[in-house]
Motif scaffolding. Structure first.
Motif, PDB file in Angstrom:
ATOM      1  N   HIS A   1       9.944   6.291 -16.185  1.00 29.33           N
ATOM      2  CA  HIS A   1      10.878   6.149 -15.070  1.00 29.33           C
ATOM      3  C   HIS A   1      10.217   6.702 -13.812  1.00 29.33           C
ATOM      4  O   HIS A   1       9.681   7.820 -13.828  1.00 29.33           O
ATOM      5  N   TYR A   2      10.287   5.923 -12.747  1.00 32.08           N
ATOM      6  CA  TYR A   2       9.573   6.290 -11.529  1.00 32.08           C
ATOM      7  C   TYR A   2      10.538   6.779 -10.452  1.00 32.08           C
ATOM      8  O   TYR A   2      11.763   6.610 -10.557  1.00 32.08           O
ATOM      9  N   ASP A   3       9.967   7.384  -9.441  1.00 29.82           N
ATOM     10  CA  ASP A   3      10.785   7.910  -8.346  1.00 29.82           C
ATOM     11  C   ASP A   3      11.442   6.759  -7.591  1.00 29.82           C
ATOM     12  O   ASP A   3      10.940   5.630  -7.570  1.00 29.82           O
TER      13      ASP A   3
ATOM     14  N   VAL B   1       0.538   8.419 -10.842  1.00 33.34           N
ATOM     15  CA  VAL B   1       1.143   9.445 -11.698  1.00 33.34           C
ATOM     16  C   VAL B   1       1.995  10.433 -10.906  1.00 33.34           C
ATOM     17  O   VAL B   1       2.865  11.094 -11.480  1.00 33.34           O
ATOM     18  N   ARG B   2       1.770  10.525  -9.611  1.00 34.40           N
ATOM     19  CA  ARG B   2       2.562  11.453  -8.807  1.00 34.40           C
ATOM     20  C   ARG B   2       3.956  10.907  -8.485  1.00 34.40           C
ATOM     21  O   ARG B   2       4.764  11.579  -7.858  1.00 34.40           O
ATOM     22  N   CYS B   3       4.223   9.692  -8.968  1.00 36.36           N
ATOM     23  CA  CYS B   3       5.522   9.067  -8.703  1.00 36.36           C
ATOM     24  C   CYS B   3       6.399   9.006  -9.948  1.00 36.36           C
ATOM     25  O   CYS B   3       7.409   8.306  -9.969  1.00 36.36           O
ATOM     26  N   THR B   4       6.019   9.724 -11.011  1.00 34.52           N
ATOM     27  CA  THR B   4       6.819   9.733 -12.235  1.00 34.52           C
ATOM     28  C   THR B   4       6.726  11.099 -12.895  1.00 34.52           C
ATOM     29  O   THR B   4       5.701  11.785 -12.785  1.00 34.52           O
TER      30      THR B   4
ATOM     31  N   SER C   1       4.116  21.213  -5.349  1.00 36.76           N
ATOM     32  CA  SER C   1       3.804  20.028  -6.154  1.00 36.76           C
ATOM     33  C   SER C   1       4.716  18.866  -5.782  1.00 36.76           C
ATOM     34  O   SER C   1       4.790  17.876  -6.501  1.00 36.76           O
ATOM     35  N   GLN C   2       5.428  18.979  -4.684  1.00 34.95           N
ATOM     36  CA  GLN C   2       6.312  17.925  -4.215  1.00 34.95           C
ATOM     37  C   GLN C   2       5.530  16.953  -3.327  1.00 34.95           C
ATOM     38  O   GLN C   2       4.674  17.365  -2.534  1.00 34.95           O
ATOM     39  N   TYR C   3       5.851  15.664  -3.489  1.00 31.85           N
ATOM     40  CA  TYR C   3       5.122  14.639  -2.750  1.00 31.85           C
ATOM     41  C   TYR C   3       6.080  13.776  -1.937  1.00 31.85           C
ATOM     42  O   TYR C   3       7.201  13.496  -2.355  1.00 31.85           O
ATOM     43  N   GLN C   4       5.591  13.371  -0.796  1.00 33.30           N
ATOM     44  CA  GLN C   4       6.292  12.406   0.032  1.00 33.30           C
ATOM     45  C   GLN C   4       5.708  11.028  -0.256  1.00 33.30           C
ATOM     46  O   GLN C   4       4.485  10.851  -0.197  1.00 33.30           O
ATOM     47  N   LYS C   5       6.582  10.066  -0.612  1.00 30.13           N
ATOM     48  CA  LYS C   5       6.101   8.726  -0.954  1.00 30.13           C
ATOM     49  C   LYS C   5       6.585   7.718   0.074  1.00 30.13           C
ATOM     50  O   LYS C   5       7.784   7.642   0.355  1.00 30.13           O
ATOM     51  N   SER C   6       5.674   6.956   0.602  1.00 28.35           N
ATOM     52  CA  SER C   6       6.039   5.871   1.520  1.00 28.35           C
ATOM     53  C   SER C   6       5.119   4.691   1.242  1.00 28.35           C
ATOM     54  O   SER C   6       4.044   4.840   0.663  1.00 28.35           O
ATOM     55  N   TRP C   7       5.556   3.520   1.662  1.00 30.74           N
ATOM     56  CA  TRP C   7       4.774   2.312   1.396  1.00 30.74           C
ATOM     57  C   TRP C   7       4.938   1.336   2.548  1.00 30.74           C
ATOM     58  O   TRP C   7       5.866   1.424   3.352  1.00 30.74           O
ATOM     59  N   THR C   8       4.022   0.415   2.587  1.00 25.66           N
ATOM     60  CA  THR C   8       4.098  -0.657   3.575  1.00 25.66           C
ATOM     61  C   THR C   8       3.339  -1.856   3.021  1.00 25.66           C
ATOM     62  O   THR C   8       2.538  -1.724   2.096  1.00 25.66           O
ATOM     63  N   TRP C   9       3.626  -3.009   3.574  1.00 25.83           N
ATOM     64  CA  TRP C   9       2.866  -4.186   3.168  1.00 25.83           C
ATOM     65  C   TRP C   9       1.456  -4.123   3.740  1.00 25.83           C
ATOM     66  O   TRP C   9       1.228  -3.536   4.804  1.00 25.83           O
TER      67      TRP C   9
ATOM     68  N   LEU D   1       0.849  -1.192   0.000  1.00 25.23           N
ATOM     69  CA  LEU D   1       0.000   0.000   0.000  1.00 25.23           C
ATOM     70  C   LEU D   1       0.884   1.241   0.000  1.00 25.23           C
ATOM     71  O   LEU D   1       1.876   1.308   0.734  1.00 25.23           O
ATOM     72  N   TRP D   2       0.521   2.218  -0.827  1.00 30.22           N
ATOM     73  CA  TRP D   2       1.294   3.450  -0.937  1.00 30.22           C
ATOM     74  C   TRP D   2       0.594   4.590  -0.209  1.00 30.22           C
ATOM     75  O   TRP D   2      -0.636   4.662  -0.171  1.00 30.22           O
ATOM     76  N   ASN D   3       1.405   5.490   0.326  1.00 27.66           N
ATOM     77  CA  ASN D   3       0.898   6.728   0.914  1.00 27.66           C
ATOM     78  C   ASN D   3       1.655   7.877   0.256  1.00 27.66           C
ATOM     79  O   ASN D   3       2.848   8.082   0.506  1.00 27.66           O
ATOM     80  N   VAL D   4       0.980   8.585  -0.646  1.00 27.35           N
ATOM     81  CA  VAL D   4       1.595   9.689  -1.399  1.00 27.35           C
ATOM     82  C   VAL D   4       0.908  10.979  -0.970  1.00 27.35           C
ATOM     83  O   VAL D   4      -0.275  11.188  -1.236  1.00 27.35           O
TER      84      VAL D   4
END
Length: 358
Positions: free
Chosen positions: A333-335, A325-328, A94-102, A83-86
């Motif tokens: 190419h992705y973040d 889309v906020r991760c590319t 327009s900058q995003y913080q990206k984190s994920w967890t199972w 699961l992603w948290n953007v």
């Protein structure tokens, strides 16, 4: 020895408790003593004769191995359940913080996946030879790996060399004795040549991570040709293995392994966002329809473990789609967090495959 002891203890409990229970039903003393003696003799004979019946021992062992295999395989299939948290780093930017967890689903939680720290990854990959081969997706994956096992200042110093256009890169992380080779191999034929060289030199890496398809889609634009190239690569990889595998659907390569076998992974193509691709040629050729055709050929080639082949899929399409889309910035190419998630999935797969715990 331990098994016999456990059975003996169990027999003792049965011998004591069953007669007591029968006594509670008002059986006569003689009947109770007779039943107790007969039960004790039967259990004692059974415990002592069990080792002489290999079919029983084999059955128990086979059941145990099936349980272990099922648990391992089910966890491998859940590795991409993330699961992603953007979120905005600041409401007015327009900058995003990206984190994920199972996922917290019970099945996923039972697998006890974890994000490996630098220390964990160093222990796991200590003394290993790791080869990452492919196109720019593989290059970002190699960067993520170095970013985990090296100190931040050291990673910054290697970025310029690692990202030299269309070039190979090699380094050794002295602290853990890990050797990393990045091999620029944008086409499947390049990967086949690499695997053939490993076989010819009788020297293969401990971990081999490969991926291709984007260049073929853009330059060749023929999914059938892509599928044929993948089949050739698959045959080459199978010939590299130190046994004659019987590849089965939805399971690992089986066989009698007498020497070290490399851990094999395939980096899948990411989700392509056509409207964000940075050239007209890419937007025309790298369509959703073409991408689906290439995915179909990938599965038909049986190069993936999930379809009966030797390489375990790292599903970049799933990871990139979930991040969105906020991760590319270019639709291809992705973040870095996306590749870091892919790396953690691979490392957890290594732990499962090697039956290790941290």
């Amino acid at each position: 020895m331990l098994g016999a002891l456990q059975l003996g203890i169990m027999a003792a409990f049965v011998v004591v408790l069953v007669p007591m229970g029968m006594a509670g039903w008002h059986l006569s003393r003689n009947k109770m003593l007779f039943f107790s003696g007969a039960l004790f003799i039967t259990l004692a004979i059974g415990v002592h004769l069990t080792p002489y019946f290999p079919s029983v021992t084999d059955f128990v062992s086979s059941v145990s191995s099936v349980v272990i295999f099922d648990t391992r395989h089910s966890c491998l299939s859940l590795l991409h359940d993330v699961l992603w948290n953007v979120t905005h780093t600041h409401p007015n930017t327009s900058q995003y913080q990206k984190s994920w967890t199972w996922s917290s689903h019970d099945d996923v939680s039972a697998c006890d996946f974890r994000k490996l720290t630098r220390s964990d990854a160093s222990d796991l990959l200590n003394g290993s030879w790791v080869v990452v081969a492919g196109d720019s997706q593989s290059r970002f994956f190699a960067l993520s790996l170095l970013g985990l096992v090296m100190k931040p200042q050291a990673v910054e110093s290697v970025k310029s060399d690692l990202f030299k256009r269309h070039s190979d890169y090699r380094t050794v992380v002295d602290e853990i004795g890990m050797r990393l080779d990045f091999v620029w191999a944008p086409y499947e034929s390049n990967l086949t040549d690499l695997v053939t060289a490993f076989k010819r030199n009788r020297n293969s890496p401990d971990v081999l991570i490969m991926g291709s398809g984007l260049w073929h889609m853009l330059r060749v634009t023929n999914e059938s040709d892509y599928g044929v190239s993948l089949q050739v690569l698959r045959d080459s990889v199978v010939s590299l293995l130190p046994f004659s595998p019987e590849l089965v659907t939805e399971g690992p390569v089986s066989g009698s392994v007498s020497v070290r076998s490399p851990h094999l992974f395939w980096i899948g193509m990411p989700t392509l966002i056509n409207s964000m691709l940075n050239t007209e040629e890419k937007r025309v050729k790298m369509t959703d329809e073409m991408r689906r055709g290439y995915d179909t050929e990938l599965w038909k080639s049986k190069i993936l473990r999930q379809s009966g082949g030797p390489l375990l899929m790292i599903d970049m399409a799933s990871l990139s789609w979930s991040c969105g889309v906020r991760c590319t910035i270019d639709g291809m190419h992705y973040d870095l967090p996306v590749y870091e998630a892919a790396l953690q999935i691979m490392l957890n797969a290594l732990l499962i495959e090697s039956h290790q715990k941290l």
